[in-house]
Write a protein that holds these residues in place. Structure first.
Motif, PDB file in Angstrom:
ATOM      1  N   ILE A  37       3.176  48.075   2.759  1.00 21.61           N
ATOM      2  CA  ILE A  37       2.089  48.982   2.347  1.00 21.61           C
ATOM      3  C   ILE A  37       0.879  48.156   1.903  1.00 21.61           C
ATOM      4  CG2 ILE A  37       1.359  50.699   0.638  1.00 21.61           C
ATOM      5  CD1 ILE A  37       4.246  51.672   0.476  1.00 21.61           C
ATOM      6  N   GLU A  92      -0.890  46.419   4.891  1.00 25.57           N
ATOM      7  CA  GLU A  92      -1.617  47.391   5.711  1.00 25.57           C
ATOM      8  C   GLU A  92      -2.816  47.979   4.954  1.00 25.57           C
ATOM      9  OE1 GLU A  92      -0.976  48.364   9.129  1.00 25.57           O
ATOM     10  OE2 GLU A  92      -0.036  46.404   8.856  1.00 25.57           O
ATOM     11  N   SER A  93      -2.661  48.140   3.635  1.00 23.11           N
ATOM     12  CA  SER A  93      -3.771  48.694   2.837  1.00 23.11           C
ATOM     13  C   SER A  93      -4.940  47.726   2.791  1.00 23.11           C
ATOM     14  CB  SER A  93      -3.316  48.982   1.401  1.00 23.11           C
ATOM     15  OG  SER A  93      -2.262  49.871   1.404  1.00 23.11           O
ATOM     16  N   LEU A 131      -7.720  48.031   5.153  1.00 22.29           N
ATOM     17  CA  LEU A 131      -8.685  49.127   4.968  1.00 22.29           C
ATOM     18  C   LEU A 131      -9.719  48.707   3.915  1.00 22.29           C
ATOM     19  CD1 LEU A 131      -6.051  51.987   4.672  1.00 22.29           C
ATOM     20  CD2 LEU A 131      -7.724  51.798   6.505  1.00 22.29           C
ATOM     21  N   TRP A 189     -14.874  49.367  -7.926  1.00 30.63           N
ATOM     22  CA  TRP A 189     -14.483  50.282  -8.999  1.00 30.63           C
ATOM     23  C   TRP A 189     -15.418  51.484  -9.045  1.00 30.63           C
ATOM     24  CZ3 TRP A 189      -9.825  49.525 -10.389  1.00 30.63           C
ATOM     25  CH2 TRP A 189      -9.292  48.248 -10.575  1.00 30.63           C
ATOM     26  N   ASP A 197     -17.026  52.820  -6.544  1.00 34.19           N
ATOM     27  CA  ASP A 197     -16.838  53.702  -5.391  1.00 34.19           C
ATOM     28  C   ASP A 197     -15.602  53.245  -4.605  1.00 34.19           C
ATOM     29  OD1 ASP A 197     -17.125  55.526  -3.408  1.00 34.19           O
ATOM     30  OD2 ASP A 197     -18.834  54.546  -2.427  1.00 34.19           O
ATOM     31  N   PRO A 198     -14.417  53.668  -5.072  1.00 35.03           N
ATOM     32  CA  PRO A 198     -13.183  53.196  -4.441  1.00 35.03           C
ATOM     33  C   PRO A 198     -13.111  53.602  -2.956  1.00 35.03           C
ATOM     34  CG  PRO A 198     -12.733  54.303  -6.510  1.00 35.03           C
ATOM     35  CD  PRO A 198     -14.158  54.575  -6.180  1.00 35.03           C
ATOM     36  N   GLY A 199     -12.575  52.700  -2.148  1.00 41.53           N
ATOM     37  CA  GLY A 199     -12.498  52.947  -0.709  1.00 41.53           C
ATOM     38  C   GLY A 199     -11.168  53.550  -0.296  1.00 41.53           C
ATOM     39  N   ALA A 200     -10.977  53.627   1.038  1.00 41.10           N
ATOM     40  CA  ALA A 200      -9.792  54.297   1.587  1.00 41.10           C
ATOM     41  C   ALA A 200      -8.495  53.548   1.278  1.00 41.10           C
ATOM     42  CB  ALA A 200      -9.960  54.455   3.100  1.00 41.10           C
ATOM     43  N   PHE A 204      -7.832  51.913  -1.516  1.00 38.81           N
ATOM     44  CA  PHE A 204      -7.655  51.735  -2.966  1.00 38.81           C
ATOM     45  C   PHE A 204      -6.321  52.310  -3.483  1.00 38.81           C
ATOM     46  CE2 PHE A 204      -8.458  53.165  -7.371  1.00 38.81           C
ATOM     47  CZ  PHE A 204      -8.844  51.972  -7.940  1.00 38.81           C
ATOM     48  N   LEU A 205      -6.098  53.590  -3.219  1.00 32.84           N
ATOM     49  CA  LEU A 205      -4.889  54.229  -3.761  1.00 32.84           C
ATOM     50  C   LEU A 205      -3.608  53.712  -3.088  1.00 32.84           C
ATOM     51  CD1 LEU A 205      -4.051  56.366  -5.925  1.00 32.84           C
ATOM     52  CD2 LEU A 205      -3.841  57.954  -4.033  1.00 32.84           C
ATOM     53  N   PRO A 206      -3.586  53.615  -1.739  1.00 29.40           N
ATOM     54  CA  PRO A 206      -2.341  53.099  -1.136  1.00 29.40           C
ATOM     55  C   PRO A 206      -1.993  51.688  -1.608  1.00 29.40           C
ATOM     56  CG  PRO A 206      -3.983  53.591   0.567  1.00 29.40           C
ATOM     57  CD  PRO A 206      -4.521  54.104  -0.715  1.00 29.40           C
ATOM     58  N   ALA A 221      -0.479  52.082  -4.971  1.00 25.25           N
ATOM     59  CA  ALA A 221       0.895  52.616  -4.851  1.00 25.25           C
ATOM     60  C   ALA A 221       1.849  51.511  -4.395  1.00 25.25           C
ATOM     61  CB  ALA A 221       0.915  53.785  -3.870  1.00 25.25           C
ATOM     62  N   CYS A 242       5.801  56.604  -6.234  1.00 23.91           N
ATOM     63  CA  CYS A 242       4.873  55.693  -5.538  1.00 23.91           C
ATOM     64  C   CYS A 242       4.957  55.890  -4.023  1.00 23.91           C
ATOM     65  CB  CYS A 242       5.209  54.234  -5.876  1.00 23.91           C
ATOM     66  SG  CYS A 242       4.794  53.776  -7.549  1.00 23.91           S
ATOM     67  N   THR A 299      -1.249  59.525   1.462  1.00 24.65           N
ATOM     68  CA  THR A 299      -2.528  58.936   1.902  1.00 24.65           C
ATOM     69  C   THR A 299      -2.595  58.757   3.422  1.00 24.65           C
ATOM     70  OG1 THR A 299      -1.728  56.666   1.663  1.00 24.65           O
ATOM     71  CG2 THR A 299      -2.798  57.636  -0.257  1.00 24.65           C
ATOM     72  N   ASP A 304      -8.912  59.851   5.844  1.00 29.81           N
ATOM     73  CA  ASP A 304      -9.416  59.863   4.470  1.00 29.81           C
ATOM     74  C   ASP A 304     -10.534  60.895   4.353  1.00 29.81           C
ATOM     75  OD1 ASP A 304     -10.220  59.232   1.912  1.00 29.81           O
ATOM     76  OD2 ASP A 304     -11.451  57.527   2.556  1.00 29.81           O
ATOM     77  N   ARG A 353      -6.094  56.329   8.182  1.00 28.05           N
ATOM     78  CA  ARG A 353      -5.242  55.414   7.411  1.00 28.05           C
ATOM     79  C   ARG A 353      -3.806  55.507   7.917  1.00 28.05           C
ATOM     80  NH1 ARG A 353      -6.968  56.745   1.227  1.00 28.05           N
ATOM     81  NH2 ARG A 353      -6.402  58.841   1.834  1.00 28.05           N
ATOM     82  N   PHE A 354      -3.245  54.383   8.285  1.00 28.40           N
ATOM     83  CA  PHE A 354      -1.830  54.272   8.676  1.00 28.40           C
ATOM     84  C   PHE A 354      -1.430  55.250   9.789  1.00 28.40           C
ATOM     85  CE2 PHE A 354      -2.327  53.863   3.999  1.00 28.40           C
ATOM     86  CZ  PHE A 354      -2.246  52.492   3.905  1.00 28.40           C
ATOM     87  N   ARG A 406     -11.043  59.147  -7.540  1.00 29.13           N
ATOM     88  CA  ARG A 406     -12.257  58.554  -6.976  1.00 29.13           C
ATOM     89  C   ARG A 406     -13.505  59.228  -7.533  1.00 29.13           C
ATOM     90  NH1 ARG A 406     -10.350  57.738  -0.731  1.00 29.13           N
ATOM     91  NH2 ARG A 406     -12.455  56.969  -0.338  1.00 29.13           N
ATOM     92  N   ILE A 460     -16.443  57.465  -9.718  1.00 26.94           N
ATOM     93  CA  ILE A 460     -17.850  57.562  -9.297  1.00 26.94           C
ATOM     94  C   ILE A 460     -18.687  58.103 -10.467  1.00 26.94           C
ATOM     95  CG2 ILE A 460     -19.458  58.809  -7.767  1.00 26.94           C
ATOM     96  CD1 ILE A 460     -17.216  58.614  -5.589  1.00 26.94           C
ATOM     97  N   GLY A 480     -17.481  53.437 -12.343  1.00 32.55           N
ATOM     98  CA  GLY A 480     -16.413  52.441 -12.243  1.00 32.55           C
ATOM     99  C   GLY A 480     -15.702  52.143 -13.540  1.00 32.55           C
TER     100      GLY A 480
END
Lengths: 151, 502
Positions: free
Chosen positions: A19, A22-23, A26, A31, A33-36, A38-40, A43, B176, B183, B187, B194-195, B454, B458, B462
């Protein structure tokens, strides 16, 4: 038992690494403006840390079910048979159509997993596949695949 | 307030009593009771299974039916606990303790009767409280911003992992995994894939139905086959005199009311639900009883209290879904998915934008509870006969329903493959004591959590302090952190059971 439990945590650790890798492909953003990714990525990192903790907490935890044997003798064949039959079903469904594929799948399940007499297996499969076809295709108008034979 | 209450009540019944809604309410509670009776298939798998068939009907009828399945299953679950000593539902596990003992003493009838009456009384009570609490709570929820939503969802996940029946670490791991699975797909903020690995099936995200059916339907079949728990003995005594006598009522009425109240409030708790409610109510009755030694020997209070609690909890669980848009447990997570598919957005505005849906569902709960009472008492004989269907006949049919339900969602065979994959994963998870409930709840909450996180960052440019400077968010956050670290604090015991809903 203990080693199998540890192996399961290692599998999750590997999955966590996958994970994370691969994350990172992306955009992570910032901080502000978190990107695509960020969360994966988060996790994945947490999963990895927790897997390491679980690895060192081997053996059954407090309140966890203690099993005498994790695997039943000889039953794994039935499990593999069911999984293979289901994979076969998904492969042939569009080609053979709902009725035929379902009929063959049910015969397999009735007859070879928890063996029933042929009469029960064929009768039950026929009844279940036709009834489900009538209910879902004709009554509920679900679009089940017709296959090469048209039904 | 009183006028508003009666106006809401009128609206609730005017929607619920419409013939179509009445019909779907009946279908829902009937199916719910049936699957509650049958061990090996629960409300989670059934609701996922029937989800695609609700696309043909209005959202109101759909939600009425799906809700009926949930609380109907709580009624049905007690039958197997009492007659077979096998809980039809996890929420009826505790009913086995005294219910089966009552059956062995020839009192199966009153045990089944009091559980049906108790469920009815507690269910109706819970619906009444739901009507009173939901509107003010929705008004408070209007003040929630992204930080409050994020911390509330974080709290929900934490509570679920805290209440997990096994290791909390493993439950957190599953949460998790669920967040990661949520996700997958496009997005919503950046539009990036994504994935997905160019898979058309994954572009819209991993489907909820295939994942749930795999984890809870297929895996359960595989586990039953593997553990050969396919043969069961049914209590053979003739069932007669289902009506509890005056003494039974005297002993059970207060436990029913207490169980109803506890159940309702534990049902509201994110991550709580019917399982923890039934255990909590039973433990409390035993603690306050003058003769606690009777518990486990066939005490009628030991049946009345948990059965009332699980039914009330199943109705209490609608509060966070309908007012905040946050599912309290896995079943509510599927209902959230169902509402989103139907184009509805559960949350504080639901009551204003779709009052027919909100009040219609509540009205149907009153009617559904009454239907269940009428259905259950005369039909207990039929449920017992259904229980006698051998598992070797039943399991191919469960698999067939899973296949149809999964395929018919998008007419996509790849979704069947996803279901098989998760069936296998779910089977292994059960073997290695990883719970599915935190995974599913996190999977459903993941997109909502990600957006809230997010947006919060914003908003704060941050800074994570946004979660500590807003009072409501701070309270949620402190409670969540307390639960996370509480196992490390000496002297604080973890709640022993609960968590898994199906």
């Amino acid at each position: 038992m203990k080693s199998q439990s540890r192996i399961s945590t290692l599998v999750w650790l590997l999955f966590a690494l996958l994970i994370c890798v691969e994350s990172l492909r992306l955009p992570l953003g910032s901080w502000r403006d978190p990107g695509a990714g960020f969360l994966p990525l988060g996790a994945g990192i947490f999963l990895g840390i927790l897997s390491v903790i679980a690895f060192f907490q081997t053996g059954p935890q407090k309140g966890e079910k203690v099993q005498r044997s994790r695997w039943s003798k000889g039953r794994w064949k039935s499990i593999v048979l069911i999984l293979l039959a289901l994979c076969g079903y998904s492969i042939f469904l569009d080609f053979l159509g709902f009725l035929l594929t379902t009929f063959f799948l049910l015969i397999l399940l009735f007859r070879f997993v928890e063996p029933q007499p042929w009469k029960v297996a064929i009768g039950g499969s026929l009844l279940a596949s036709v009834l489900s076809y009538v209910v879902f295709e004709i009554w509920l108008k679900t679009q089940l695949p017709p296959g090469v034979l048209g039904f | 307030m009183t006028l508003e209450f009666f106006s809401n009540l009128y609206m609730a019944f005017s929607v619920a009593i419409q013939p179509t809604n009445l019909f779907f309410c009946f279908v829902g509670v009937l199916i719910g009771t049936l699957i509650g009776v049958l061990p090996g298939i629960g409300p989670v798998a059934t609701i996922s299974l029937l989800l695609p068939s609700t696309f043909q009907i209005t959202p109101v009828s759909a939600l009425i039916m799906l809700a009926g399945i949930y609380y109907g299953a709580m009624y049905g679950g007690s039958t197997t606990s009492i007659l077979v000593n096998i809980p039809g539902e996890a929420a009826s596990v505790v009913t086995c303790l005294d219910g089966y003992q009552m059956a062995r003493k020839g009192r199966a009838g009153p045990a089944l009767g009091i559980s049906a009456f108790g469920s009815f009384i507690a269910g109706s009570l819970a619906t009444l409280i739901l009507m009173l609490i939901a509107p003010p709570l929705a008004n408070i929820a209007l003040k929630f911003g992204p930080p409050e939503y994020f911390t509330l969802m974080f709290l929900g996940l934490t509570v679920l992992t805290y209440l997990a029946s096994g290791s909390m670490i493993r439950a957190l791991m599953m949460a998790c995994v669920g967040i990661f699975l949520g996700t997958i797909g496009t997005d919503t903020i950046s539009g990036l894939e994504r994935f997905t690995y160019h898979s058309y099936t994954l572009m819209d995200g991993m489907g909820l139905v295939p994942v749930i059916m795999g984890l809870f339907g297929i895996s359960e079949v595989l586990l039953n086959i593997d553990e050969q728990s396919t043969r069961r003995e049914i209590y053979q005594a003739k069932l007669s005199n289902l009506l509890p006598n005056r003494e039974d009522w005297r002993m059970a009425i207060l436990p029913i009311l207490r169980g109803g109240l506890i159940g309702f409030f534990l049902g509201i708790l994110p991550g709580g639900g019917a399982v923890i409610a039934s255990f909590g109510a039973y433990a409390m009755e035993k603690r306050i009883s003058k003769n606690p030694e009777r518990f486990g020997q066939g005490a009628i209070e030991g049946v009345a209290s948990p059965e009332s609690a699980n039914n009330a909890a199943s109705q209490g669980a609608f509060i966070p879904l309908l007012t905040l848009g946050i599912p309290a447990n896995v079943v509510m997570a599927i209902l959230l998915g169902a509402l989103l598919i139907h184009g509805m957005k559960p949350g504080p505005l639901l009551m204003k934008q779709h009052p027919d849906l909100f009040w219609g569902v509540i009205g149907s709960m009153y009617l559904g509870n009454a239907m269940l009472l009428v259905l259950n008492l005369p039909l207990i004989g039929i449920w017992v006969k259904i229980l006698k269907i051998p598992y070797p006949i039943l399991f191919p049919l469960i698999i067939l329903f899973c296949l149809i339900g999964c395929y018919s969602l998008n007419n996509n065979v790849y979704e069947i493959l996803i279901m098989i994959l998760f069936g296998m994963v779910g089977f292994l998870m059960k073997k290695f004591n990883y719970e599915g409930a935190p995974l599913i709840l996190a999977f459903v909450l993941s997109p909502l959590m990600e957006n809230a996180l997010r947006q919060s960052l914003i908003m704060s440019h941050g800074s994570f302090t946004i979660f500590f400077t807003r009072p409501i968010a701070l309270v949620f956050f402190i409670v969540a952190i307390f639960l996370l670290v509480s196992p490390l604090i000496p002297g604080l015991k973890k709640v022993p059971k609960g968590g898994d809903i199906d």
